[in-house]
Design a protein around this motif. Structure first.
Motif, PDB file in Angstrom:
ATOM      1  N   ASP A  90      -0.851  -8.380 -12.458  1.00 31.77           N
ATOM      2  CA  ASP A  90      -0.476  -8.420 -13.873  1.00 31.77           C
ATOM      3  C   ASP A  90      -1.692  -8.202 -14.771  1.00 31.77           C
ATOM      4  O   ASP A  90      -1.618  -7.489 -15.770  1.00 31.77           O
ATOM      5  N   SER A 136       9.591  -4.229 -10.938  1.00 29.02           N
ATOM      6  CA  SER A 136       9.117  -3.918 -12.281  1.00 29.02           C
ATOM      7  C   SER A 136       7.607  -3.670 -12.287  1.00 29.02           C
ATOM      8  O   SER A 136       7.122  -2.726 -12.921  1.00 29.02           O
ATOM      9  N   ARG A 137       6.850  -4.505 -11.580  1.00 30.14           N
ATOM     10  CA  ARG A 137       5.394  -4.313 -11.489  1.00 30.14           C
ATOM     11  C   ARG A 137       5.080  -2.956 -10.856  1.00 30.14           C
ATOM     12  O   ARG A 137       4.180  -2.254 -11.303  1.00 30.14           O
ATOM     13  N   THR A 150      11.168  -8.664 -10.217  1.00 29.35           N
ATOM     14  CA  THR A 150       9.843  -8.764 -10.817  1.00 29.35           C
ATOM     15  C   THR A 150       8.861  -7.846 -10.096  1.00 29.35           C
ATOM     16  O   THR A 150       8.088  -7.128 -10.739  1.00 29.35           O
ATOM     17  N   SER A 175      14.918 -13.682  -7.208  1.00 29.84           N
ATOM     18  CA  SER A 175      14.474 -13.260  -8.548  1.00 29.84           C
ATOM     19  C   SER A 175      13.168 -12.483  -8.486  1.00 29.84           C
ATOM     20  O   SER A 175      12.927 -11.609  -9.315  1.00 29.84           O
ATOM     21  N   ILE A 176      12.341 -12.777  -7.506  1.00 22.16           N
ATOM     22  CA  ILE A 176      11.049 -12.099  -7.404  1.00 22.16           C
ATOM     23  C   ILE A 176      11.186 -10.629  -7.039  1.00 22.16           C
ATOM     24  O   ILE A 176      10.289  -9.845  -7.304  1.00 22.16           O
TER      25      ILE A 176
END
Length: 196
Positions: free
Chosen positions: A73, A130-131, A127, A123-124
């Motif tokens: 991130d 998306s990354r 994520t 849920s990860i």
């Protein structure tokens, strides 16, 4: 007095130990086949002690992802503020490779490889996807020919392939990481050279 100053450190160490052992078991046995009881047994703690830190397996893996993907991130945030030059893209690949190559980072990517169906359900998974898309956009030559865009995207996945699929090759894992980085850098350089 000494006990109060060491208590927070010990608690953090316990949390880290739980994450490390859980990730190790998730890679060895699979996420679905690993129970909280097995994690507690491997740690030689009670389930109640484990519950104090994490209520579910998903809580554990979400915390592992949050901790281990923080450098990614930070890399994305840094790269978004840089000009989209070849040098920036090489630096993105280098930093990404370093973050993936660290011991726990490598185990995290092996977890992803070994638990792909689970990743879609947790849920990860979204994520992480998306990354990856954000990294692809940072590396891609937006106005270049499709072949060069494929080279840029392939550079990122060359790093993944080096980590995931060459893990059993004899030799130093750091040499494998560096070889994958060199190949990824060659791909992105070739895409920019041909576009120029």
């Amino acid at each position: 007095m000494a006990n109060s100053s060491t208590a927070p450190r010990r608690r953090g160490d316990t949390r880290q130990r739980i994450q490390d052992v859980a990730l190790e078991l998730f890679v060895e046995q699979g996420y679905e086949k690993t129970s909280l009881r097995e994690i507690a047994e491997r740690l030689e703690v009670t389930k109640a002690a484990l519950y104090y830190h994490f209520k579910t397996k998903e809580d554990i893996i979400v915390s592992v992802f949050a901790d281990l993907t923080r450098p990614i991130d930070e890399l994305i945030a840094w790269a978004q503020g840089q000009p989209p030059t070849l040098e920036t893209k090489r630096e993105v690949l280098r930093r990404y490779s370093e973050s993936m190559g660290a011991g726990a980072g490598a185990r995290l990517f092996r977890f992803i490889q070994e638990n792909q169906a689970t990743m879609r359900d947790l849920s990860i998974g979204e994520t992480m996807q998306s990354r990856t898309f954000r990294l692809v956009e940072l590396l891609r030559t937006k106005d270049g020919p499709l072949t060069d865009q494929v080279r840029c995207v392939s550079a990122l996945f060359t790093l993944h392939a080096g980590l995931m699929y060459l893990q059993h090759v004899e030799g130093d894992p750091e040499e494998t990481r560096l070889a994958a980085l060199e190949s990824a850098t060659d791909l992105i350089t070739q895409a920019h050279r041909l576009a120029a």
